[in-house]
Design an enzyme around this catalytic site. Structure first.
Site, short mmCIF file in Angstrom:
data_model
loop_
_atom_site.label_atom_id
_atom_site.label_comp_id
_atom_site.label_asym_id
_atom_site.label_seq_id
_atom_site.Cartn_x
_atom_site.Cartn_y
_atom_site.Cartn_z
N GLU A 271 38.29 66.83 -57.82
CA GLU A 271 37.49 67.87 -57.15
C GLU A 271 36.71 68.65 -58.20
O GLU A 271 37.09 68.69 -59.38
CB GLU A 271 38.39 68.87 -56.41
CG GLU A 271 39.21 68.31 -55.29
CD GLU A 271 40.15 69.36 -54.69
OE1 GLU A 271 40.15 70.51 -55.19
OE2 GLU A 271 40.90 69.04 -53.76
N LYS A 273 35.91 71.95 -60.10
CA LYS A 273 36.60 73.22 -60.37
C LYS A 273 35.61 74.34 -60.14
O LYS A 273 34.62 74.47 -60.86
CB LYS A 273 37.15 73.27 -61.79
CG LYS A 273 38.03 74.50 -62.01
CD LYS A 273 38.67 74.51 -63.37
CE LYS A 273 39.72 75.61 -63.45
NZ LYS A 273 39.33 76.90 -62.91
N LYS A 345 30.55 82.87 -62.09
CA LYS A 345 31.19 84.19 -62.21
C LYS A 345 30.67 84.99 -63.40
O LYS A 345 30.78 86.21 -63.44
CB LYS A 345 32.71 84.02 -62.31
CG LYS A 345 33.47 85.21 -61.78
CD LYS A 345 34.89 84.89 -61.40
CE LYS A 345 35.74 84.33 -62.50
NZ LYS A 345 37.16 84.22 -62.11
N PHE A 367 40.19 74.53 -50.18
CA PHE A 367 40.70 73.24 -50.67
C PHE A 367 42.13 72.96 -50.23
O PHE A 367 42.68 71.91 -50.55
CB PHE A 367 40.59 73.13 -52.19
CG PHE A 367 41.14 74.30 -52.97
CD1 PHE A 367 42.50 74.55 -53.03
CD2 PHE A 367 40.28 75.14 -53.64
CE1 PHE A 367 43.00 75.61 -53.75
CE2 PHE A 367 40.77 76.22 -54.37
CZ PHE A 367 42.13 76.45 -54.43
#
Length: 912
Positions: A271, A273, A345, A367
């Site tokens: 996946e 991150k 971020k 998720f």
């Protein structure tokens, strides 16, 4: 009426002074067992008083919580933030105590991190405040634990309401009714760092065997204290519950080379991150709650109902009509609807404080799912949870989405995914085992993460100049622990730079030894930084250092970071995200650091991301694990900082020539014989004292192995001797020959000498041994042979297998397992053994393949194996609740399948 109810609590009767004196004893105790004993005594007395106060009343809500929230303030979730740190407390004390602004005590409070005098408490504001307050406070306070909590509640609520005058009023009440010792602990409770020397897990475990597990799935300290008040009563089921925040499952850092092995040579999910805020969502119809990874409630921000918040109104209709209750785990992201991209971020926004009319919108990227319609899913495999998640809601782009995954099986696919993440400027990738179950607060139980900065050679590094410093706290007290780094303005051709722009503050990446060595190198050059008259060569933003260094006296450090992000705290207008020192560039002069132009070029190279290179896998280019780059050593004369200067021995009268012209370095003494006394006695016997060992030092004297002694030992250049040898010399007035019992460490030449004089147990070949020495030798022989039984040899064998890569052999697959088999009709009753069961053969298989098989179920057992008769499974689960470390209950097929296939099988599919 309220007062009457309040007085019916233990906290209303227990003086706050009693708690503080207990905490003081815990902190001062050196042994862990002694610390635990002090806490247990306080806890037991609380429980006894509770029983006497409430007798046999039912439904009593009074518990240990009022004390526990003060002992573990970092776990407090009910009380809002105090908004107070050390500097603000210092200013409040100066104002409330009416201290002269430029007075000695006021400056002590304001400059609490600056070392001064002989005291070793630099960086510990609570201790500094204690000595300032001691002559000005009551000898004993009058507050109870209940009253302290009430006043702290007022401080928190008034801070939230921005009523500073009422904050001061509550603090004044605390100060005027507390002793200096009580205020020392109050300060630590407010700052949320008690420095007890025991972990929060230890405290919770002493309180109750189930406390850690319950806290992991609730993050509610009050609930833990109330439900587990009786240590003899455990919980039958500890699992994730609706509207109760749990600590999320975490991923371990992965080694690309080991991914296939870590995933048990089976397929796995990859996946993206996400670079947002980890958040869990709890839903019951139209009622929603949101919790962060640390258990903080952000429901007010995201919306408690479909009519309010930055998220809930936009996602409520996405859920299927038959899904009324659910718990989701995911990442809260900021989405730009114009560019249809997620924000990183590092950009200047806070997802937890975004307003509804922002250009960005809140998007929940899910998720995992832990509950649907009251069916708990934590014990289901990740594959099944994914299937359920896909049927829980319909994704809405930019509002609520399901994190996409792909199935993979090789490390090449992992490398390709990581390179793709680098190209997309993403944070990294996640790798998850499809059969993993959800384990709150566990790291790496089938979940792994890879970020570019974890892999050597993928990141651009920056050579920055140290221009400022910050005094450390705790174990780093008295030394610089953080550094302000800068880049240079490009000077005219042929000249050296004269002006530097600050870029970042860095405080990690180095060992304590490296920090200590760097501190020694720069110690004499630090100067106080005055905000009103800053140095002209160092241009700062809003972030100012406590001390600065002239650039020509400084050193360049190589910094690794994730990316360059905007910031008005530094003069460059940018800063580094997650910076850490890789090494000190002793090979570069101070003026060879990065320039503003270099920084701008690097920033534009990949939109600020510092991962620009790809990872390649090939015969000659294997992916490598992250390693600390070796620090190039430079020969230098170590200077002596002020507090390490030798004592004044000019008034000492010589009484003997035993140590004539012999140089000693005394690091520490013993109880009753402190360092200074030993130094004075050495001088009386004609010896010299130095504070750092050099080539002429005869030996180093050490009563304990602190960090300086360990560094001396690792250098292997000096003999390190116990103070007992000195005392023997003083007693006999002769230079007593060294014996093994006096030695902490021997340099190579001394080792050779001892090898000629003594055997391996310390028995002299040539000198007669007395009774005491013989006893000491025998004790050594006993220790040398203590790993003799098969059980005690098991870890030694395991270590050998690992060292020589034999641990891949099927013959040692169960080496780390301690197994109890269901061979007895009554648990732990050897007389009730069941005859002629297939588990007897299984026990032999386990032993043959390395397991330790036990006949008594107790602490330390890792697995319980059940045969065809599963009637005792519930008994084992009840028994498991009494243990601190929980064993796994597995079907016998786990053993037979593992043996048949020649490797350990995934345990989850065999769990009972």
């Amino acid at each position: 009426m309220a007062t009457s109810q309040t007085s019916q609590t233990v906290a209303a009767h227990v003086p706050f002074a009693d708690l503080c004196s207990t905490l003081e004893r815990i902190q001062k105790s050196k042994e862990r067992a002694e610390k635990i004993r002090h806490f247990k005594e306080f806890l037991d007395s609380w429980r006894k008083f509770h029983d006497a106060l409430h007798k046999n009343k039912k439904d009593v809500t009074d518990s240990f919580y009022p004390a526990m929230r003060l002992i573990l303030p970092q776990l407090e979730r009910e009380r809002m933030a105090y908004g107070i740190k050390e500097t603000m407390l210092a200013k409040l004390y100066i104002e409330l105590l009416n201290l002269p602004r430029e007075g000695k005590d006021a400056l002590k409070l304001l400059n609490y991190r600056t070392p001064s005098g002989a005291r070793t408490d630099a960086g510990d504001f609570a201790v500094i405040a204690y000595f300032v307050l001691k002559p000005r406070c009551l000898q004993k306070g009058s507050l109870t634990i209940q009253q302290v909590n009430e006043l702290l509640d007022l401080v928190a609520s008034n801070n939230s309401g921005k009523r500073k005058d009422l904050v001061k009023k509550s603090l004044l009440q605390l100060i005027t009714q507390s002793s200096a010792l009580e205020q020392k602990w109050l300060i630590r409770m407010i700052i949320k760092d008690l420095k007890l020397g025991v972990s929060q897990q230890t405290i919770l475990n002493i309180f109750h065997n189930d406390a850690v597990e319950l806290h992991n799935v609730t993050t509610d300290l009050e609930k833990v204290c109330r439900q587990l008040h009786d240590p003899a009563v455990g919980l039958s089921d500890i699992s994730i519950t609706l509207f109760s925040a749990f600590k999320p499952m975490l991923a371990a850092v992965a080694d690309v080379e080991r991914v296939e092995k870590d995933m048990k040579q089976q397929s796995f999910y990859i996946e993206t991150k996400l670079d947002g805020e980890r958040m869990q969502m709890h839903k019951d119809g139209s009622v929603y709650q949101y919790f962060s990874r640390n258990g903080y409630n952000y429901t007010d921000q995201f919306g408690a109902s479909p009519q309010e918040g930055t998220l809930t109104p936009f996602i409520h209709d996405a859920f299927r009509t038959d899904v009324q209750v659910c718990i989701l785990d995911g990442e809260m992201m900021a989405y730009n609807p114009t560019t249809q991209t997620f924000m990183q971020k590092g950009v200047k926004f806070d997802i937890k404080r975004m307003v509804e009319d922002s250009d960005l919108q809140t998007c929940y990227c899910v998720f995992d799912v832990l509950m649907v319609n009251n069916k708990k899913l934590g014990r289901e495999t990740l594959r099944k949870r994914y299937d359920i998640l896909n049927s829980t809601f319909t994704p809405i782009q930019g509002r609520i989405e399901i994190v996409q995954k792909k199935l993979a099986q090789t490390k090449n696919e992992v490398v390709d995914a990581l390179n793709e993440a680098i190209d997309k400027r993403e944070e990294g990738i996640m790798i998850k085992h499809p059969l993993s179950i959800y384990k709150p607060d566990k790291r790496g139980e089938g979940w792994l993460k890879i970020k570019p900065e974890y892999v050597s050679g993928l990141m651009d590094e920056l050579d920055l100049l140290i221009v400022g410093g910050y005094w450390g706290k705790g174990s780093r007290g008295g030394m610089m622990s953080h550094f302000l780094c800068a880049v240079a303005e490009k000077p005219p051709h042929g000249e050296k730079p004269s002006v530097f722009h600050t870029l970042c503050r860095v405080g990690s990446g180095y060992t304590m030894k490296e920090l200590y060595d760097l501190g020694l190198k720069l110690a004499k050059y630090w100067k106080p930084f005055h905000k009103k008259s800053p140095p002209s060569s160092i241009l700062c933003g809003t972030e100012k250092p406590e001390v600065y260094i002239e650039p020509c006296n400084s050193v360049i450090v190589q910094i690794k970071a994730a990316e360059i992000v905007p910031s008005d705290m530094y003069k460059t207008g940018t800063t580094l995200r997650f910076p850490r020192i890789e090494k000190i560039r002793d090979d570069k002069e101070w003026h060879e650091c990065m320039t503003l132009g270099d920084l701008e070029e690097l920033r534009g190279k990949a939109s600020g991301k510092l991962a620009t290179k790809h990872l390649h896998v090939g015969d000659d280019d294997e992916p490598r694990e992250k390693r600390r780059k070796p620090v190039s050593k430079m020969k230098k004369t170590i200077g002596i900082i002020e507090h390490l200067k030798a004592p004044n021995l000019s008034n000492i009268s010589k009484v003997s020539n035993v140590f004539e012209d012999v140089e000693f370095c005394v690091m520490s003494g013993l109880d009753g014989y402190p360092k200074s006394d030993l130094e004075n006695r050495i001088a009386e016997f004609g010896g010299y004292i130095v504070q750092n060992p050099g080539p002429d030092t005869y030996c180093v004297i050490a009563g304990c192995e602190n960090i300086r002694v360990k560094n001396i030992i690792s250098s292997d250049q000096h003999d390190v001797v116990k103070p007992e040898w000195l005392l023997e010399c003083f007693k006999t007035k002769t230079c007593v020959p060294w014996q093994p019992r006096f030695m902490i460490h021997m340099c190579p030449s001394t080792k050779q000498h001892f090898a000629r004089e003594y055997d391996c147990y310390g028995d002299s070949y040539f000198v007669d041994t007395d009774l005491d020495q013989l006893k000491e030798v025998f004790l050594g022989i006993k220790k040398a042979g203590e790993h003799q039984t098969p059980e005690e040899m098991a870890p030694v064998i395991a270590d050998l297998e690992y060292r020589y890569s034999w641990d891949h052999s099927p013959l040692c697959m169960f080496r780390h397992c301690t197994v109890y088999l269901d061979l007895y009709a009554v648990i732990n009753d050897s007389s009730s053994k069941i005859k002629a069961t297939r588990l007897d053969v299984t026990a032999l298989e386990l032993r043959f393949h390395g397991a330790k098989v036990v006949s008594h179920l107790s602490e330390g057992v890792s697995h319980v194996i059940i045969g065809e008769n599963q009637s005792r499974v519930s008994d084992f689960k009840v028994f498991r609740r009494t243990l601190k470390k929980k064993f796994k209950i597995l079907q016998e097929r786990w053993v037979t399948d593992s043996v048949d296939k020649g490797e350990l099988q995934e345990e989850n599919q065999y769990l009972l």
